[in-house]
Motif scaffolding. Structure first.
Motif, mmCIF file in Angstrom:
data_model
loop_
_atom_site.group_PDB
_atom_site.id
_atom_site.type_symbol
_atom_site.label_atom_id
_atom_site.label_comp_id
_atom_site.label_asym_id
_atom_site.label_seq_id
_atom_site.Cartn_x
_atom_site.Cartn_y
_atom_site.Cartn_z
ATOM 1 N N LYS A 34 44.875 35.045 34.190
ATOM 2 C CA LYS A 34 46.074 34.801 34.668
ATOM 3 C C LYS A 34 46.440 35.837 36.394
ATOM 4 N N LEU A 35 45.280 36.398 36.216
ATOM 5 C CA LEU A 35 45.214 37.166 37.128
ATOM 6 C C LEU A 35 45.365 36.505 38.949
ATOM 7 N N GLY A 36 45.041 35.246 39.206
ATOM 8 C CA GLY A 36 44.137 34.276 40.231
ATOM 9 C C GLY A 36 45.519 33.506 40.233
ATOM 10 N N TYR A 37 46.821 33.782 39.485
ATOM 11 C CA TYR A 37 48.753 32.869 39.606
ATOM 12 C C TYR A 37 48.890 34.081 40.928
ATOM 13 N N CYS A 38 48.376 35.778 40.914
ATOM 14 C CA CYS A 38 48.748 36.418 42.114
ATOM 15 C C CYS A 38 48.300 36.646 43.266
ATOM 16 N N ALA A 39 47.056 35.870 43.340
ATOM 17 C CA ALA A 39 46.391 36.013 44.443
ATOM 18 C C ALA A 39 46.785 35.333 46.321
ATOM 19 N N GLN A 40 47.948 34.819 45.869
ATOM 20 C CA GLN A 40 48.517 34.116 47.233
ATOM 21 C C GLN A 40 48.180 33.680 47.919
ATOM 22 N N GLY A 41 47.570 32.686 47.065
ATOM 23 C CA GLY A 41 47.247 31.058 47.740
ATOM 24 C C GLY A 41 46.065 30.734 46.282
ATOM 25 N N ASP A 42 44.944 30.221 46.860
ATOM 26 C CA ASP A 42 43.723 29.121 46.642
ATOM 27 C C ASP A 42 43.670 30.307 45.230
ATOM 28 N N ARG A 43 43.482 30.719 44.080
ATOM 29 C CA ARG A 43 42.569 31.944 43.732
ATOM 30 C C ARG A 43 41.064 31.649 44.041
ATOM 31 N N SER A 44 40.483 30.407 44.143
ATOM 32 C CA SER A 44 38.895 29.857 44.026
ATOM 33 C C SER A 44 38.766 30.439 46.316
ATOM 34 N N LYS A 45 39.955 30.794 46.665
ATOM 35 C CA LYS A 45 39.165 31.099 47.792
ATOM 36 C C LYS A 45 39.677 33.038 47.671
ATOM 37 N N LYS A 46 40.426 33.162 47.405
ATOM 38 C CA LYS A 46 41.176 34.732 47.431
ATOM 39 C C LYS A 46 40.794 35.470 46.548
ATOM 40 N N VAL A 47 39.654 35.295 45.436
ATOM 41 C CA VAL A 47 39.898 35.986 44.628
ATOM 42 C C VAL A 47 37.928 36.439 44.353
ATOM 43 N N GLY A 48 37.682 36.982 44.634
ATOM 44 C CA GLY A 48 36.328 37.850 44.578
ATOM 45 C C GLY A 48 35.405 38.673 44.375
ATOM 46 N N VAL A 49 34.101 38.683 44.192
ATOM 47 C CA VAL A 49 33.431 39.781 43.308
ATOM 48 C C VAL A 49 32.035 40.629 44.903
ATOM 49 N N VAL A 50 32.531 41.171 45.184
ATOM 50 C CA VAL A 50 31.271 41.311 46.538
ATOM 51 C C VAL A 50 30.240 42.327 46.020
ATOM 52 N N ASP A 51 29.071 42.278 46.250
ATOM 53 C CA ASP A 51 28.099 41.587 46.008
ATOM 54 C C ASP A 51 26.960 43.124 46.190
ATOM 55 N N SER A 52 27.488 42.853 47.861
ATOM 56 C CA SER A 52 26.577 44.175 48.786
ATOM 57 C C SER A 52 27.285 46.133 48.159
ATOM 58 N N GLU A 53 28.605 45.579 47.953
ATOM 59 C CA GLU A 53 29.058 47.362 47.257
ATOM 60 C C GLU A 53 28.938 47.373 45.807
ATOM 61 N N PHE A 54 28.132 47.470 44.646
ATOM 62 C CA PHE A 54 28.304 47.441 43.245
ATOM 63 C C PHE A 54 28.328 48.735 42.774
ATOM 64 N N ILE A 55 28.718 48.374 40.853
ATOM 65 C CA ILE A 55 29.336 49.229 40.902
ATOM 66 C C ILE A 55 28.250 49.705 39.170
ATOM 67 N N VAL A 56 28.388 50.808 38.357
ATOM 68 C CA VAL A 56 27.396 50.184 37.126
ATOM 69 C C VAL A 56 28.198 50.747 36.406
ATOM 70 N N HIS A 57 28.468 49.605 34.654
ATOM 71 C CA HIS A 57 29.513 50.479 33.745
ATOM 72 C C HIS A 57 28.302 50.303 32.365
ATOM 73 N N GLN A 58 28.935 51.723 32.657
ATOM 74 C CA GLN A 58 28.418 52.102 31.641
ATOM 75 C C GLN A 58 29.059 52.134 29.970
ATOM 76 N N GLY A 59 30.145 51.596 29.497
ATOM 77 C CA GLY A 59 30.553 50.748 28.926
ATOM 78 C C GLY A 59 31.015 52.403 27.779
ATOM 79 N N ILE A 60 31.316 53.313 28.337
ATOM 80 C CA ILE A 60 31.571 54.460 26.836
ATOM 81 C C ILE A 60 33.032 54.781 26.351
ATOM 82 N N GLN A 61 33.217 54.476 25.554
ATOM 83 C CA GLN A 61 35.090 54.635 25.052
ATOM 84 C C GLN A 61 35.197 55.308 24.885
#
Length: 396
Positions: A305-332
């Motif tokens: 539901k976070l897309g409803y908070c994107a201040q407009g069209d979620r298909s344009k104002k929500v995105g994933v940045v590829d050039s700056e990436f992280i590693v999810h280690q999955g440590i709980q």
């Protein structure tokens, strides 16, 4: 006499003919002037009605906002009547202030005109990784707040940055519990972007400054860094890094239970980020904070539901940045270890409890509650219109 009459008839006909010619050449234009004037009046009336409608709509929105505000803060407004309006300070921040001002502290406060915030729930078992994250963000003048869910604050005192960050302690509480109580929009209003991250993220390939440059340039109100394909616990394909992209807003997937194509609307195919490493603009966080349910601490279902908070069209104002990436280690580590991994458990004295299983069960229960609350809210608010449902209808 007949000849005189015939000549007279000829003259009359010729006179009528010339009158008709003059009418066609000049009189037509004269006759069109009222019509052109009427057309201009109609056009001006349309412009007036359109402008007036926009004005009335703006007035209505402002009145509704005032109505909601008065309902939410009726008690506060009443209690503030004893103060002159100019002295009321409605906002705050999380900046550390010195006990007294010096010339060096004043100059230091004037260096940066932009403010950004990193908030992370932490446990001492992840100290090494958290140290790497915090050092990288402090180097870019971020304000950092650590939510200690294990209560072990003293174990961080040996780190050089310990006194430069804010520490908040509450035993066995989640990221969303902390965020709802300590990141109120009024308290974080000076920050342009808010990073609400988990502690088990590798940032060797991530630079906060370059990341924000991309987010600002592309107009992303809600975003996250892409996940390295070798990460642990990847739940949605849209979060996986695309090596040749700077960023992406949607994913295409023909396998699995969820199919994503050009016709796919909304999460998890587009307009989606996951809860492990979201980044919010100031306006988006103001909305997202209100979406967090006070009693549902695990936050399951919110990402859809976070897309409803994107201040407009979620298909344009929500995105994933590829050039700056992280590693999810999955440590709980929140809640302690699973019963299966705990040594020396005396089963005769006390039955073993699988902590992770219990947390997952609670999270699943909260997910169902959240979905039901959303459905109920949509039914009860007759004035609310789902913007994405209307867009999907038009496209269909």
């Amino acid at each position: 006499m007949k000849e005189a009459k015939s000549w007279r008839n000829v003259l009359i006909k010729r006179h009528l003919y010339f009158d008709w010619v003059l009418y066609m050449q000049g009189g037509y234009v004269t006759k069109m002037k009222p019509f052109l004037g009427l057309t201009c009046i109609i056009m001006l009336y349309i412009v007036y009605r359109t402008t007036n409608y926009q004005y009335l709509q703006t007035e209505l929105d402002s009145r509704l906002d005032a109505l909601y505000t008065s309902k939410e803060y009726a008690i506060a407004s009443t209690s503030l009547k004893g103060l002159p309006r100019g002295i009321i300070e409605a906002k705050s921040d999380l900046e550390l202030k010195p006990l007294w001002s010096t010339s060096s502290s004043k100059s230091k406060g004037e260096v940066s005109s932009t403010h950004n915030l990193l908030a992370v729930p932490v446990g001492l078992k992840q100290k090494g990784n958290v140290n790497t994250i915090v050092r990288k963000f402090l180097a870019e003048n971020f304000t950092v707040i650590l939510f200690h869910y294990d209560g072990k604050v003293d174990g961080w005192r040996d780190l050089e940055w310990n006194n430069k960050v804010i520490h908040i302690v509450a035993h066995n509480q989640t990221k969303w519990w902390f965020a709802k109580r300590f990141l109120h929009p009024a308290a974080v209003s000076i920050y342009d972007y808010i990073f609400l991250w988990d502690e088990d993220l590798g940032v060797q390939h991530f630079n906060p400054k370059r990341y924000l440059n991309i987010v600002k340039t592309e107009g992303l109100e809600i975003s996250q860094p892409a996940l390295d394909p070798n990460s642990t616990d990847i739940h949605h394909r849209i979060t996986i890094r695309k090596r040749t992209n700077k960023f992406h807003r949607r994913v295409y997937e023909s396998r699995g239970s969820v199919k994503c194509s050009d016709d796919s609307e909304g999460p998890p195919c587009s307009g989606f980020v996951e809860g492990m490493a979201p980044v919010f603009s100031r306006a988006a966080w103001h909305c997202a904070w209100h979406l967090i349910q006070n009693d549902l601490v695990h936050g399951w279902g919110m990402d859809m539901k976070l897309g409803y908070c994107a201040q407009g069209d979620r298909s344009k104002k929500v995105g994933v940045v590829d050039s700056e990436f992280i590693v999810h280690q999955g440590i709980q580590t929140l809640g302690g270890a699973s019963a299966k991994k705990t040594d020396h458990v005396d089963l005769l004295k006390k039955p073993a409890v699988d902590v992770r299983a219990e947390i997952r069960r609670q999270s699943t229960t909260e997910l169902q509650i959240f979905k039901q609350r959303w459905e109920n809210a949509v039914k009860e608010d007759t004035a609310w219109v789902d913007p994405f449902y209307r867009r999907k209808q038009r496209r269909t």
